[in-house]
Scaffold this active site. Structure first.
Site, PDB file in Angstrom:
ATOM      1  N   TYR A 146       0.812  -1.218   0.000  1.00  0.00           N
ATOM      2  CA  TYR A 146       0.000   0.000   0.000  1.00  0.00           C
ATOM      3  C   TYR A 146       0.850   1.274   0.000  1.00  0.00           C
ATOM      4  CZ  TYR A 146      -3.848  -3.166   1.286  1.00  0.00           C
ATOM      5  OH  TYR A 146      -4.768  -4.180   1.332  1.00  0.00           O
ATOM      6  N   LYS A 195       3.828 -15.291   2.574  1.00  0.00           N
ATOM      7  CA  LYS A 195       3.704 -16.081   1.338  1.00  0.00           C
ATOM      8  C   LYS A 195       5.138 -16.398   0.894  1.00  0.00           C
ATOM      9  CE  LYS A 195       1.129 -17.760  -2.041  1.00  0.00           C
ATOM     10  NZ  LYS A 195       0.296 -18.962  -1.827  1.00  0.00           N
ATOM     11  N   ASP A 227      -2.695 -18.104   2.324  1.00  0.00           N
ATOM     12  CA  ASP A 227      -3.883 -18.776   1.774  1.00  0.00           C
ATOM     13  C   ASP A 227      -4.396 -19.830   2.752  1.00  0.00           C
ATOM     14  OD1 ASP A 227      -1.393 -19.791   1.172  1.00  0.00           O
ATOM     15  OD2 ASP A 227      -1.986 -20.754  -0.696  1.00  0.00           O
ATOM     16  N   ASP A 251      -4.832  -6.681   6.295  1.00  0.00           N
ATOM     17  CA  ASP A 251      -6.052  -5.964   5.925  1.00  0.00           C
ATOM     18  C   ASP A 251      -7.168  -6.974   5.667  1.00  0.00           C
ATOM     19  OD1 ASP A 251      -7.799  -4.045   5.088  1.00  0.00           O
ATOM     20  OD2 ASP A 251      -6.802  -3.599   3.197  1.00  0.00           O
ATOM     21  N   ASP A 255     -10.344  -8.414   8.554  1.00  0.00           N
ATOM     22  CA  ASP A 255     -11.773  -8.316   8.228  1.00  0.00           C
ATOM     23  C   ASP A 255     -12.438  -9.689   8.289  1.00  0.00           C
ATOM     24  OD1 ASP A 255     -11.806  -5.626   7.933  1.00  0.00           O
ATOM     25  OD2 ASP A 255     -12.645  -5.625   5.913  1.00  0.00           O
TER      26      ASP A 255
END
Ligand code: NAD
Length: 360
Positions: A146, A195, A227, A251, A255
């Protein structure tokens, strides 16, 4: 002991829920022998109305001179509020981005805790929920994808967009340390999510987290690919204590984790810097649709205040008492409208705050 707290009531339901959190904090102070001096700071739409900008330098200075910041929520209805006619850098949300940057808040903490009394709101099956779950997502907030350089170009009539994901070892080390510190205050387990089978930034992440882990021999470390983590959160959320991860993965996972608890009015959060300092706020927004109607659930803000007691002021016992008071009120059947179910006692924002304060 006496502590200085910057209070940002903000917009919409913000002032109502912050008022109830202050009521509960003061009750905890009386019982546990500390006092809090509050300085109110304008931010978001409330600041635009008075100063023409969403956050003034004076407001930042007050926050910096405090031991912690407690915030309600900022922003209005984007479709109708005049604040959203302004250019993006003058809108309410710009105040939040600015204060995060000015205070160097690089670590975001979001607990996902399932209250047995609110089990019905959890979308998972009973056999998965078991006795409930209690995890903390620790997300890096100021680096990664980001904040990397980005571009969109057109080459030979084909549009091409590029984003870059960069972390240096210092950025990883400081958040990892924060993660292990928090785990020490909990069940002493860190799941570092990356990852590393694909990304260089993740391989560095993993290596640095392992170096930091050596300083915390009492905390168990495991690594998990992102994942797999997304899957495990709905397959067996009980396995997690602290989930430590980079900005974009955090992020998404935070959620997901908050959704499995089922109720937005209950979710607290904290953003921390390298010292004990932090900004504490509910995960939800300013809910302009219910502002000023005594309908808002103040619990997310009250639980954020409990996090402030624990992480910024080291008042663990008082923090535990506030959390226990919330549990007790739910056990006695009191509910605001958003978490109400048949057979419970419906209360408004003010009464919910008073009930919790009385039980601290
Ligand atoms: P929201 O979280 O404010 O509201 C979503 C829904 O949940 C609404 O129906 C609302 O009534 C309900 N809700 C939220 N909090 C509640 C509570 N404590 N008790 C009972 N019901 C509650 O999200 P939104 O409507 O998308 O955003 C409204 C404004 O909030 C926007 O301006 C947005 O930018 C802002 N916002 C601010 C923050 C922040 O300050 N950190 C975070 C998210 C959204």
């Amino acid at each position: 002991m006496n502590y200085r707290i910057a209070l940002i009531p903000g917009d919409g339901i913000g002032p109502e829920i912050v008022r109830e959190a202050v009521k509960v904090l003061d009750a905890a102070g009386k019982k546990y022998g500390f006092t809090l001096d509050y300085t109110e700071v304008l931010m978001g739409g409330a600041s635009i109305d008075v100063h023409g900008v969403p956050l003034t330098e004076e407001a930042v200075a007050v926050a910096k001179a405090s031991d912690a910041v407690l915030m309600g929520s900022i922003g209005g209805d984007a479709a109708t509020s005049p604040w959203y006619q302004l250019e993006p850098s003058k809108r309410p949300e710009a105040g939040l981005l600015k204060i995060r940057k000015e205070l160097n808040l690089f670590a975001n903490l979001r607990p996902a805790y399932l209250y047995s009394e609110l089990k019905a709101a959890c979308p998972l099956r009973d056999d998965i929920i078991g006795d409930g779950f209690d995890m903390m997502i620790m997300r890096e907030l100021t680096g990664g994808l980001y904040f990397g350089t980005r571009s969109t170009v057109e080459q030979d009539g084909v549009r091409k967009a590029t984003d870059t994901l960069t972390y240096d070892e210092n950025e990883i080390r400081r958040i990892a340390k924060r993660g292990f510190d928090i785990a020490r205050k909990r069940r002493k387990k860190v799941t570092s999510v990356d990852k590393a089978n694909v990304l260089d930034s993740s391989r560095l992440w993993r290596a640095v987290v392992e170096e930091v882990a050596k300083e915390y021999p009492d905390v168990t470390l495991e690594h998990m690919l992102v994942d797999n983590c997304a899957m495990q959160l709905v397959r067996d959320p009980k396995q997690f204590d602290v989930i430590l991860t980079e900005n974009m993965f955090g992020d998404i996972l935070s959620d997901e984790a908050s959704m499995v608890t089922g109720s937005i009015g209950m979710l607290s959060s904290a953003s921390l810097n390298e010292t004990k300092f932090g900004l504490y706020e509910p995960s939800h927004g300013s809910a302009p649709d219910i502002a000023g109607k005594d309908l808002a659930n103040p619990i997310a803000t009250i639980l954020s205040a409990a996090m402030m007691l624990r992480f910024s002021l080291d008042l663990d016992e008082a923090a535990g008492a506030v959390e226990a008071a919330v549990k007790q009120v739910l056990k006695e059947g009191y509910r605001t409208g958003d978490i109400y179910s048949e057979g419970c006692k419906k209360v408004g924002t003010v009464q919910m705050g008073s009930l919790i304060a009385e039980r601290v």
